[in-house]
Design a protein around this motif. Sequence first.
Motif, PDB file in Angstrom:
ATOM      1  N   ASP A  79       0.805  -1.221   0.000  1.00 49.99           N
ATOM      2  CA  ASP A  79       0.000   0.000   0.000  1.00 49.99           C
ATOM      3  C   ASP A  79       0.841   1.276   0.000  1.00 49.99           C
ATOM      4  OD1 ASP A  79      -2.451  -1.157  -0.149  1.00 49.99           O
ATOM      5  OD2 ASP A  79      -2.965  -0.971   1.972  1.00 49.99           O
ATOM      6  N   HIS A 117      -6.458  -8.878  -3.735  1.00 47.40           N
ATOM      7  CA  HIS A 117      -6.027  -7.839  -2.810  1.00 47.40           C
ATOM      8  C   HIS A 117      -6.331  -8.282  -1.386  1.00 47.40           C
ATOM      9  CE1 HIS A 117      -5.008  -4.127  -1.051  1.00 47.40           C
ATOM     10  NE2 HIS A 117      -6.232  -3.743  -0.787  1.00 47.40           N
ATOM     11  N   LYS A 119      -6.789  -7.547   2.325  1.00 45.66           N
ATOM     12  CA  LYS A 119      -7.012  -6.346   3.138  1.00 45.66           C
ATOM     13  C   LYS A 119      -6.242  -6.429   4.448  1.00 45.66           C
ATOM     14  CE  LYS A 119     -11.707  -5.259   1.632  1.00 45.66           C
ATOM     15  NZ  LYS A 119     -13.110  -5.505   1.964  1.00 45.66           N
TER      16      LYS A 119
ATOM     17  N   TYR B  91     -12.399  -5.012   9.063  1.00 44.04           N
ATOM     18  CA  TYR B  91     -11.175  -4.331   8.643  1.00 44.04           C
ATOM     19  C   TYR B  91     -11.490  -3.207   7.679  1.00 44.04           C
ATOM     20  CZ  TYR B  91      -8.219  -7.714  10.929  1.00 44.04           C
ATOM     21  OH  TYR B  91      -7.586  -8.465  11.873  1.00 44.04           O
ATOM     22  N   ASP B  92     -12.510  -3.409   6.844  1.00 42.30           N
ATOM     23  CA  ASP B  92     -12.821  -2.341   5.893  1.00 42.30           C
ATOM     24  C   ASP B  92     -13.857  -1.410   6.523  1.00 42.30           C
ATOM     25  OD1 ASP B  92     -12.670  -0.777   3.739  1.00 42.30           O
ATOM     26  OD2 ASP B  92     -13.649  -2.138   2.340  1.00 42.30           O
ATOM     27  N   CYS B  95     -16.989   0.385   4.821  1.00 39.85           N
ATOM     28  CA  CYS B  95     -17.237  -0.158   3.501  1.00 39.85           C
ATOM     29  C   CYS B  95     -18.691   0.253   3.227  1.00 39.85           C
ATOM     30  CB  CYS B  95     -17.097  -1.668   3.554  1.00 39.85           C
ATOM     31  SG  CYS B  95     -17.336  -2.433   1.977  1.00 39.85           S
ATOM     32  N   GLY B 196     -10.062   0.147  -4.978  1.00 41.26           N
ATOM     33  CA  GLY B 196      -9.596  -1.041  -4.268  1.00 41.26           C
ATOM     34  C   GLY B 196      -9.995  -2.286  -5.029  1.00 41.26           C
ATOM     35  N   ARG B 235     -10.083   1.572   2.356  1.00 45.84           N
ATOM     36  CA  ARG B 235      -8.806   1.096   1.818  1.00 45.84           C
ATOM     37  C   ARG B 235      -7.806   0.715   2.911  1.00 45.84           C
ATOM     38  NH1 ARG B 235      -7.589  -0.370  -1.428  1.00 45.84           N
ATOM     39  NH2 ARG B 235      -6.534   0.662  -3.139  1.00 45.84           N
ATOM     40  N   GLY B 236      -6.510   0.771   2.586  1.00 41.81           N
ATOM     41  CA  GLY B 236      -5.475   0.359   3.541  1.00 41.81           C
ATOM     42  C   GLY B 236      -5.502   1.171   4.829  1.00 41.81           C
ATOM     43  N   HIS B 239      -8.042  -0.504   7.073  1.00 42.28           N
ATOM     44  CA  HIS B 239      -7.558  -1.848   7.425  1.00 42.28           C
ATOM     45  C   HIS B 239      -6.507  -1.752   8.528  1.00 42.28           C
ATOM     46  CE1 HIS B 239      -8.228  -2.733   2.835  1.00 42.28           C
ATOM     47  NE2 HIS B 239      -9.343  -2.417   3.455  1.00 42.28           N
TER      48      HIS B 239
END
Lengths: 143, 471
Positions: A79, A117, A119, B91-92, B95, B196, B235-236, B239
């Motif tokens: 990332d 991908h 996460k 984690y997301d 979302c 993503g 996104r990251g 997360h």
Amino acid sequence: MENKKNTKKFKFLPHTADRKFQAFGKTPEEVFKNSALALFNIIYDKKISEKKKFKIHAKGKDLESLMYNFLEEFLVLIDSKNFLPSKIVNLKLNKKRLNIEAEIVGDSAEDYNISEHVKAITYNEMFIKKIGDKWISQVVLDI
Amino acid sequence: MEIKKISENIYEIPKEGKMNVPVRIYASEKILEDIKNDKTLEQAKNVAHLPGIINTSIALADAHQGYGFPIGGVAAFDLDKGVISPGGVGYDINCSVRLLRTNLTKQDILKNQKEILEALDRKIPSGVGRGSSFQITKEEFKKLMLGGAQYLVEKGYGQKEDYLHTEEEGCIKGADPNKVSEKAIKRGIGQIGTLGAGNHFLEILFVDEIFDEKTAKAFGLKKNQAVFLIHCGSRGFGHQIASDYIKKMEQEYGTENLPDRELACAPIKSRLGKDYYSAMCCAVNFAFANKQLMTHWLREEMKYFFPKIEIEVVYDVCHNIAKFEKHLVDGKIREVCVHRKGATRSFGPGREEIPKAYRKVGQPVLIPGTMGTASYVLVGAKKSEEISWGSSVHGAGRVMSRSKAIRELKGEETKEKLHKKNIEIKSRSFKAIAEESPEVYKDIEEVVNVVHDLGISKKVARLKPLVVIIG
């Protein structure tokens, strides 16, 4: 999917939404290395050139959290540095102090098509243990 | 495992062992059989072990196995005795789904279908390794964490109505960038405006059927109209925030008394509980901003094809979030902490959290289906506030694992099948198409009918895809 050469290094198990693998090794170092390979195998299925090098460092309070933090470093590299890891060239595990240092070679992500991908790493159903003379790890990844 | 039928579409797993409350399942008989195939119900039972959980641990009709909480899981916690759990959000973080209406029709899109697909795919970065053209400094990034979609509109990327038609008006209060790690910032700063991967998508659809004319009119929807649906999260950035706080909570409170290490949690009013909430809010705002930027880019790109195009936000709903909301508990209205992991808020008419334009009818509930079938617009209903903490389903829910999908389905064939149905699709790989093929999900019609019949949200319109970009 894993090729014949890899079948002994790791295998994938069914999971409805995410990906789950078990990795194997004769030593703890090997099981950490092979867990990383399983992760790479999910992320891409083509050969990645070895053009760039990064060092990673991870700590844990037990082997599981060390595994979580070690694997997470690869997601951070992808990332934040746009870097796809290809191979671990050097891995030093200090089991007593629960830390890992490793050198990773790989390439810029923009030149490749990624197949998955990941996460996050999760603690769900995670373990690392020695069975007989073999080390085995299990990890569920959030996709 | 004992599962009791309470009434049509309502099942219960009684309290046993260390469970604090029973499990409630809102599903049809057929869906329940699907749900039984993996660890969904075991995970819903695990949630029932958490301290301070009120009434029931809920699994909705789209529930499937996750980690910690199941996906399609809802639980509310007492503010004094209860906990907040990053594993109950996912984690997301945030979302979420944004629906945009246009003044175009299905036919307008079909005339330029492939060209539009290519243009949008070039404009909106998706997959891995394609960073965003939107680059900002760390100081500005912190302002974005505080301001969400509102921050971007103030910078000229959109109009006021965009965030007014977004849950929390596109900017949840309580964000504190100081509670976010450098690692999360590093992962997220270059990803604003990116789709993503995984199940995230950008679609153009058309309104295929209207079930409720009056509400559809209030939402600005009519038959044959072209609409956009954007599904993505934080996104990251999100997360990493989830990951950071799972580790911190585990460190501070341990997980020895919990059935799953992934359920790590902290008391809501503890320092760590509050810190997680503040960091989570930063990710919630990131996700709102993410879709705001994509909305802006869509408008820019679509103007080349249709100079007179108008694109307006219908609504933007969160699917992965923990929120403080007022609900009726034991006959009294009080504030509780609702965790929705793969669930949509579904407030009925009158709630002040709903944008003024929709307050009389109830909030839009957006349920993306699969790329080959249909997506649904529903409207929130009072019943949800009685039985599901004001929540409804968030999608069809997976039934087939990703590895099985890759083994058994061919992305090329799915693409060809969809092409024959007038749906054009673009993805980074055929493998990704296989993983998200219609076959891997439950039947969306069945899922939607359950929540409609239960009355926790009501059908308004069905949307069918024309152009699909998956990450």
